[in-house]
Design an enzyme around this catalytic site. Structure first.
Site, PDB file in Angstrom:
ATOM      1  N   PHE A 240      -4.423  -4.461  -1.035  1.00 47.48           N
ATOM      2  CA  PHE A 240      -4.833  -3.079  -0.773  1.00 47.48           C
ATOM      3  C   PHE A 240      -3.760  -2.268  -0.075  1.00 47.48           C
ATOM      4  O   PHE A 240      -4.042  -1.298   0.610  1.00 47.48           O
ATOM      5  CB  PHE A 240      -6.135  -3.023   0.035  1.00 47.48           C
ATOM      6  CG  PHE A 240      -7.241  -3.861  -0.538  1.00 47.48           C
ATOM      7  CD1 PHE A 240      -7.735  -3.592  -1.805  1.00 47.48           C
ATOM      8  CD2 PHE A 240      -7.784  -4.916   0.171  1.00 47.48           C
ATOM      9  CE1 PHE A 240      -8.741  -4.364  -2.349  1.00 47.48           C
ATOM     10  CE2 PHE A 240      -8.795  -5.701  -0.368  1.00 47.48           C
ATOM     11  CZ  PHE A 240      -9.277  -5.418  -1.622  1.00 47.48           C
ATOM     12  N   GLU A 707      -6.008   2.534  -8.131  1.00 50.06           N
ATOM     13  CA  GLU A 707      -6.500   3.231  -6.947  1.00 50.06           C
ATOM     14  C   GLU A 707      -7.373   4.443  -7.241  1.00 50.06           C
ATOM     15  O   GLU A 707      -8.081   4.945  -6.371  1.00 50.06           O
ATOM     16  CB  GLU A 707      -5.304   3.648  -6.067  1.00 50.06           C
ATOM     17  CG  GLU A 707      -4.663   2.444  -5.408  1.00 50.06           C
ATOM     18  CD  GLU A 707      -3.270   2.719  -4.871  1.00 50.06           C
ATOM     19  OE1 GLU A 707      -3.140   2.925  -3.666  1.00 50.06           O
ATOM     20  OE2 GLU A 707      -2.287   2.709  -5.656  1.00 50.06           O
TER      21      GLU A 707
END
Ligand code: MOS
Length: 745
Positions: A240, A707
């Site tokens: 992430f 994303e």
């Protein structure tokens, strides 16, 4: 988990075409059977365990430690100052360079022992004494200043047109402040390292989203050539953004191994991930919008106040979404920041776009409400035909189709404009919200190597990273097509720093970057092979000349006469070659000016239910329609979108680091109290893959998908909560108590 409908269109497998097939991930079996080896699964002979001791204060000095351990006094020297910042993407590290404490949870010593239990026990017995100073905590905790840049090189102030004039002339105006909290990545796999020195050579097992960056950073710190360092990162348990750069604790693991002359393993505990390994900085965003009588925006002013650490410079670039999402004759974006006693914030799940879009999409919704317009109609009215801030054309933009397909699938038509109009049969309030999704399509620099062998098999290798997104599968599909082979005939190697640098698995750029490098490497092999065949009188392809050849299924075909073909094996045999090699490279500076504005887009529709008495919120369903250029593997892309959409729910309703204003410590550094969605929180998810062909982003037309899913979804959920309740919550995550209207007074 509720049903997750699959899109109706499953492409049929075409012979010789892997791209576009919905293949299941090739590493899936290894993972579900526990055979995939993660960094911390490695135990080289003679390995010791290292455990961090971390500071319990946020600011001050460590004056005493009651144990023998690696401390600033005895830790081996580094060749480079860990506080040096040689480029904007280099983060400063805390690796015991002195006794200063710059945030709670900073490593203050490393204990090394034969067993994990002994090291853990000793780390707890160090009785540190501190000279503590009051920490600066929260967005009002320090004096604000204007940062030199936000994100990566975005100017802190950008303007087009006259915002004040646009606001003054507006029929409708809104001004609202939205707050987003500090958030922590919480990858399932903690940051870990197994480090082993052999003289001046170093081998490392560590999760990395950027192998070559990691290699270069460690080479600089330890003063050894990058090629002396081997980083193995075959699998990541999520990243992430937090595993894009080498972290301080990983460097400490390498230092510990250096000190003891034996391999050392260092693994962070969950609570140790709330300090030295990055996070998303908190924001307070002010949105001022003006619109004329017909509902056309006249001005957008998006201001962000955010926080960074006392010693480094990363600023959450929330305002970037206002550069690109909606047409307006006047746009201004401005930024300010404060320095706090915190670990340095960095890249986390759509850095900037996620925090910025929940604010902008809420404000857009508020403006639609002020005008009395349907939120979808309002967005279409202000559709950006060119990038508003720059005036550049979009390389492609199928957002209109996303709105249309998403709305149709969701059943948006007939939604009451006023809030608190819908209830289900049990009396729960029902609300529908919309959010627009966008994320830049970028490429880093990457290389790949391809080999075709006389036995008809191929090899493609590059230092690509699979952080769980499915790179092993999607990139192998591109590799198979690039060589004109079936997937089964292809050996695919990645995840190790001794392979060609494939750029980073970040910025939603990896499939484009690594994929284009592979595409180039395969094309070079095929070009060499074609040259051999076309120059050989014995080949059916002799003098195919201008017509050229096609590579498919292990054979070359004449384009002008596909009945004439020859196998790769025959061409290589006759040429007396065992194999033929090609190299490809792709990308460039992702932050350089480009002639086109390049983004993926999407529209997310959300339904929530809210208990009118208890304020409990449940997301029921999300329908996202996304356009992101060429889709390499629809099954994996849909998974990426689902993941992003779940993080959107999380942003709107769950995630928040709670800081103690006195100690500066994160008070909920664990997965029991730092809430992320569990299966019961995840709604019915549907992701529509909207067709889009982009001739400009790269030759394969690939944009990123990693994303974008979070960007529209967070706002869609927030807007649905308003539509259900009539209560506009501007501080995220939205909590039960925000929706409780006191019965008295
Ligand atoms: Mo991502 S935040 O670019 O790993």
């Amino acid at each position: 988990m509720p049903e997750t409908p699959q899109a109706a269109i499953v492409p049929q497998r075409r012979h010789g075409a892997s791209i576009g097939q919905p293949l299941t991930r090739r590493d899936g079996l290894l993972k579900v059977t526990g055979q995939a080896r993660y960094a911390a699964d490695n135990h080289p002979p003679g390995m010791l365990h290292a455990v961090l001791a971390v500071s319990s204060i946020a600011r001050g000095r460590v004056t005493f430690l009651d144990v023998a351990a690696v401390t600033p006094e005895n830790r081996p020297p580094l060749a480079q100052d860990p506080d040096a910042k040689l480029d904007p993407l280099m983060f400063r590290l805390d690796v015991l360079q002195n006794d200063r404490v710059r945030y709670a949870g900073q490593p203050i010593a490393v204990v090394i022992a034969e067993t994990l239990e002994a090291a853990t026990g000793a780390a707890a017995l160090m009785s540190p004494r501190y000279e503590a100073e009051p920490p600066r905590v929260g967005l009002d905790g320090g004096d604000s200043f204007i940062p030199p840049a936000i994100g990566v090189g975005t100017p802190p102030e950008m303007r087009r047109g006259d915002v004040e004039a646009g606001l003054a002339a507006a029929e409708h105006q809104i001004e609202a402040i939205y707050e987003t909290p500090a958030q922590y990545h919480n990858a399932m796999e903690p940051h870990a390292i197994v480090a082993a020195w052999d003289g001046e050579r170093l081998s490392l097992d560590m999760p990395s989203q950027g192998l070559a960056w990691g290699q270069a950073r460690i080479a600089g710190l330890f003063g050894i050539p990058p090629e002396n360092i081997l980083i193995r990162s075959p699998f990541l348990g999520g990243g992430f953004g937090s595993k894009g750069m080498v972290s301080g604790p990983q460097v400490l693991g390498i230092l510990a191994a250096r000190l003891v002359g034996r391999p050392v393993k260092l693994v962070l505990r969950r609570e140790q991930m709330y300090g030295p390994v990055s996070h998303r900085g908190p924001t307070r965003q002010t949105l001022r919008l003006g619109a004329d009588r017909q509902g056309a925006l006249t001005a957008i002013h998006h201001h962000v106040r955010t926080a960074t650490s006392s010693f480094d410079d990363f600023f959450e670039p929330s305002v970037q979404v206002s550069h690109t999402l909606y047409a307006s004759p006047a746009i201004a974006t401005t930024a300010e920041a404060v320095r706090l006693e915190t670990g340095t914030p960095g890249f986390m799940r759509a850095p900037g776009e996620a925090s910025g879009s929940i604010a902008l999409e809420s404000a857009i919704d508020e403006m639609a409400q002020a005008i009395g317009m349907d939120p979808l109609e309002f967005r279409l009215k202000n559709y950006a035909e060119v990038e508003p801030i720059s005036g550049k054309p979009f390389s492609s933009k199928a957002l209109r189709e996303c709105y249309a397909q998403g709305a149709a699938r969701f059943g948006w038509a007939g939604r009451p404009v006023a809030p608190r109009q819908m209830r289900d049969e049990s009396g729960l309030l029902v609300g529908w919200g919309l959010g627009t999704a966008t994320f830049p399509a970028i490429m880093f620099q990457g290389q790949a190597r391809a080999v075709l062998r006389r036995d008809g098999t191929g090899l493609v290798e590059l230092g690509a990273q699979d952080m769980g997104q499915g790179a092993w599968t999607a990139l192998a599909q591109i590799a198979a097509d690039s060589l004109g082979l079936e997937l089964e005939q292809l050996e695919f190697r990645a995840g190790s720093s001794d392979l060609p640098d494939a750029g980073i698995a970040g910025g939603s750029s990896h499939t484009a970057t690594a994929g284009m490098a592979i595409h180039g490497a395969g094309a070079e092999v095929i070009a060499k092979l074609a040259e051999l065949a076309m120059g050989d009188e014995a080949s059916p392809l002799f003098a195919a000349g201008n017509a050229g050849v096609l590579a498919r299924g292990g054979r070359l075909y004449r384009r002008d006469d596909e009945t004439r073909s020859e196998s790769y094996a025959d061409i290589l045999s006759r040429a007396g070659l065992a194999e033929i090699e090609g190299r490809g490279s792709a990308g460039g500076d992702p932050f350089a000016e480009k002639p086109y504005a390049m983004y993926a887009h999407g529209a997310v529709f959300a339904e929530v239910k809210v208990d009118p008495e208890l304020g409990q919120i449940r997301t029921m369903r999300l329908v996202g329609a996304f356009a992101a250029g060429t889709i390499i593997n629809p099954q994996l892309v849909r998974s990426q979108y689902y993941g992003g959409m779940i993080w959107g729910v999380s942003f709107a309703l769950h995630e928040r680091a709670v800081l103690d204003p006195r100690s500066g410590r994160v008070m909920n550094p664990n997965l029991a109290e730092y809430h992320v969605p569990v299966n019961a929180d995840v709604p019915s998810l549907e992701a529509i893959l909207v067709e889009e062909h982009d001739p400009h982003v790269n030759a394969l037309g690939i944009k990123g998908v990693g994303e974008i899913g979070i960007t529209g979804s967070a706002g869609a959920v927030a807007n649905a909560v308003w539509h259900a309740t009539g209560v506009r919550v501007r501080r995220f995550p939205i909590r039960i108590e925000d929706l409780l209207i006191p019965a008295t007074h």
